[in-house]
Write an enzyme that holds these catalytic residues in place. Structure first.
Site, PDB file in Angstrom:
ATOM      1  N   ARG A  35       1.894 -32.884 -28.817  1.00  0.00           N
ATOM      2  CA  ARG A  35       1.735 -31.928 -29.836  1.00  0.00           C
ATOM      3  C   ARG A  35       0.276 -31.305 -29.687  1.00  0.00           C
ATOM      4  O   ARG A  35      -0.613 -32.060 -29.170  1.00  0.00           O
ATOM      5  CB  ARG A  35       1.735 -32.434 -31.174  1.00  0.00           C
ATOM      6  CG  ARG A  35       1.005 -31.704 -32.308  1.00  0.00           C
ATOM      7  CD  ARG A  35       1.091 -32.488 -33.341  1.00  0.00           C
ATOM      8  NE  ARG A  35       0.205 -31.973 -34.729  1.00  0.00           N
ATOM      9  CZ  ARG A  35      -0.732 -32.307 -35.285  1.00  0.00           C
ATOM     10  NH1 ARG A  35      -1.338 -33.433 -34.889  1.00  0.00           N
ATOM     11  NH2 ARG A  35      -1.254 -31.784 -36.247  1.00  0.00           N
ATOM     12  N   ARG A  76     -10.363 -23.373 -48.742  1.00  0.00           N
ATOM     13  CA  ARG A  76     -11.790 -24.015 -48.733  1.00  0.00           C
ATOM     14  C   ARG A  76     -12.658 -23.581 -49.690  1.00  0.00           C
ATOM     15  O   ARG A  76     -12.792 -22.437 -49.896  1.00  0.00           O
ATOM     16  CB  ARG A  76     -12.094 -24.319 -47.207  1.00  0.00           C
ATOM     17  CG  ARG A  76     -11.231 -24.783 -46.297  1.00  0.00           C
ATOM     18  CD  ARG A  76     -11.888 -24.925 -44.844  1.00  0.00           C
ATOM     19  NE  ARG A  76     -10.883 -25.353 -43.907  1.00  0.00           N
ATOM     20  CZ  ARG A  76     -10.713 -26.565 -43.715  1.00  0.00           C
ATOM     21  NH1 ARG A  76     -11.471 -27.607 -44.414  1.00  0.00           N
ATOM     22  NH2 ARG A  76     -10.033 -27.057 -42.892  1.00  0.00           N
ATOM     23  N   LYS A 217       6.764 -27.642 -41.633  1.00  0.00           N
ATOM     24  CA  LYS A 217       6.093 -28.960 -42.037  1.00  0.00           C
ATOM     25  C   LYS A 217       6.103 -28.765 -43.458  1.00  0.00           C
ATOM     26  O   LYS A 217       5.841 -28.007 -44.129  1.00  0.00           O
ATOM     27  CB  LYS A 217       4.347 -28.501 -41.523  1.00  0.00           C
ATOM     28  CG  LYS A 217       4.352 -28.891 -40.019  1.00  0.00           C
ATOM     29  CD  LYS A 217       2.937 -28.415 -39.680  1.00  0.00           C
ATOM     30  CE  LYS A 217       1.829 -29.422 -40.151  1.00  0.00           C
ATOM     31  NZ  LYS A 217       0.606 -29.114 -39.554  1.00  0.00           N
ATOM     32  N   THR A 275       1.558 -38.564 -39.913  1.00  0.00           N
ATOM     33  CA  THR A 275       0.229 -38.661 -40.477  1.00  0.00           C
ATOM     34  C   THR A 275       0.081 -40.176 -40.790  1.00  0.00           C
ATOM     35  O   THR A 275       0.786 -40.789 -41.412  1.00  0.00           O
ATOM     36  CB  THR A 275       0.166 -38.116 -41.639  1.00  0.00           C
ATOM     37  OG1 THR A 275       0.665 -36.734 -41.727  1.00  0.00           O
ATOM     38  CG2 THR A 275      -1.046 -38.004 -42.042  1.00  0.00           C
TER      39      THR A 275
END
Length: 471
Positions: A35, A76, A217, A275
């Protein structure tokens, strides 16, 4: 290189693993697909890694997959006075659309899509939920909130809005430029972040076309509401549990993981569980027992692949981590309960001739104790249909496409081999027997099951099944 396990390993490349020597060591330890995380590193760095993997592929003489993971939009905070401060539970704060060097009365949140979508009573999660605030009022350029869970906030910390559909494309300008670069390099898979709707998948497909496999995803709860359509429009799925576990309650993640794996098996689409799988091995040479169980659970659920992130990208023990994951997979698949647990989540028979033929091939191969299933596949679909049943019989996928051969490095129980175009039934039979022997799947007088689509050259037309005895 034949792996003596069914599930595949995906490893993220980073500073700890980007040298040609380390890439080779990781491949030999068990990595099937690498990846490239475009949230970090420059394009020159990724180009060097891509070239090193392709050189390793030529040296090894077998396909190696490369996955480009796009960053996607990141919500953010802006910059804060003195770099940050601490919020206390119960105090009032205000977020503003514009501003710099903010304080608790004017925290910059330069994302107009949030101001359009948020409503009173909703929560904003800051820094992966470590700090939580509840919206009490809003205007076109300000959001008033009360701190529910206090903590430190600092420059550029991430913000999540659970349950809120944001009017934002999953592809930023950076993503589009990175995607063009990756496709030019020749990546095999492209992973889209921040997917919320089927329209997001169509947007990605419009840019990618058939130049690479499209991986979605699943990290937003909005995607779960339309998951059937999203899986149908994609080529593969990643269960991105880190972001998903912020957006939905952590106690819901295991169940969602099982649902997603099963849905992908029904659709015959590869699914990766990702993850923090062996996260403690970023700094330690062994995982926790809970982490080993986490990997094993994904394997018992029938996932096609499990993925390493920081463990292989920045960790101190990347090779040891891959070796550990390889051992956990092999031990799990060898456990006496593995066949029954995988079978318990087996999807029902698909009501279509191609799926029925592939399912029959798996059942027949088990019944006669065949050495292998040889799947002739143009697009990878025949091999994927054969793999969805999770038979104990290994699959040798024969394809004329170099790209498809590399993409199949994600598919459960499958080794892919490049082959010339097959033009006749007799040639198919001879080629299947020859390749099964050459790659160590069968010896004289053993049986193999051959599955293919006829006429040759038509993708997805799985309709022919044959049993062969190796002469």
């Amino acid at each position: 290189m034949r792996r003596h396990r069914h599930a595949k390993i995906v490893a993220t490349v980073g500073p700890a693993s980007s040298s040609p020597e380390m890439l080779k060591a990781l491949f030999e330890a068990g990595v099937d697909t690498f990846r490239l995380n475009f949230s970090h590193g420059g394009r020159d760095d990724h180009a060097r890694v891509h070239a090193a993997i392709r050189a390793l592929e030529r040296e090894a003489g077998c396909p190696i997959g490369i996955l480009q993971d796009l960053q996607g939009p990141k919500i953010r905070l802006g910059t804060l006075r003195d770099g940050g401060f601490r919020l206390e539970a119960g105090e009032s704060v205000r977020f503003v659309l514009e501003g710099q060097e903010g304080d608790r009365t004017a925290i910059p949140l330069p994302h107009p899509e949030i101001f359009r979508a948020v409503t009173p009573g909703q929560e904003l999660l800051i820094d992966d939920g470590r700090v939580r605030v509840r919206v009490t009022g809003l205007s076109s350029d300000a959001i008033d909130a009360e701190v529910a869970i206090g903590g430190a906030v600092s420059n550029r910390k991430g913000v999540n809005l659970p349950g809120t559909l944001l009017e934002i494309s999953p592809l930023t300008r950076k993503d589009r430029d990175d995607l063009a670069f990756g496709l030019e390099l020749g990546v095999d898979w492209v992973a889209l972040s921040f997917v919320q709707t089927p329209g997001d998948v169509l947007e990605g497909r419009g840019l990618i076309g058939d130049r690479a496999g499209l991986m979605v995803k699943i990290e937003k709860p909005q995607a779960l509401d339309r998951i059937g359509d999203i899986i149908r429009l994609s080529d593969s799925v990643m269960v991105a549990r880190g972001d998903l576990g912020v957006e939905i309650p952590p106690e819901d993640v295991p169940g969602r993981q099982k649902e997603l794996i099963r849905a992908c098996r029904v659709a015959a689409k590869p699914v990766i569980v990702a993850t923090q799988m062996l996260d403690s091995m970023v700094a330690a040479p062994t995982p926790t027992r809970a982490e080993a169980s986490d990997v094993a659970t994904a394997i018992f659920d029938g996932a096609d692949a499990v993925m390493l992130s920081a463990e292989s990208a920045t960790g101190r023990f990347p090779v040891e981590t891959v070796g550990m994951m390889d051992r956990i997979i092999r031990r799990t698949e060898a456990h006496r309960l593995y066949p029954s647990l995988v079978a318990a989540s087996e999807p029902g028979d698909e009501e279509s001739p191609p799926h029925a033929v592939a399912t029959a091939a798996s059942g027949l191969a088990e019944s006669i104790r065949a050495s292998a299933i040889v799947a002739f596949t143009l697009s990878g679909t025949t091999a994927a249909r054969s793999a969805r049943r999770r038979s104990c019989v290994p699959i040798l996928a024969m394809t004329p496409s170099e790209t498809v051969s590399r993409q199949l490095c994600l598919l459960w129980g499958t080794q892919s081999v490049r082959s010339d175009d097959i033009v006749s039934y007799e040639e198919m039979v001879d080629h299947a027997a020859e390749q099964a022997v050459r790659h160590g799947y069968a010896t004289a007088h053993q049986h193999i099951v051959v599955v293919a689509g006829i006429p040759f050259g038509r993708a997805g037309s799985t309709n022919n099944l044959r049993v062969l005895e190796i002469p």
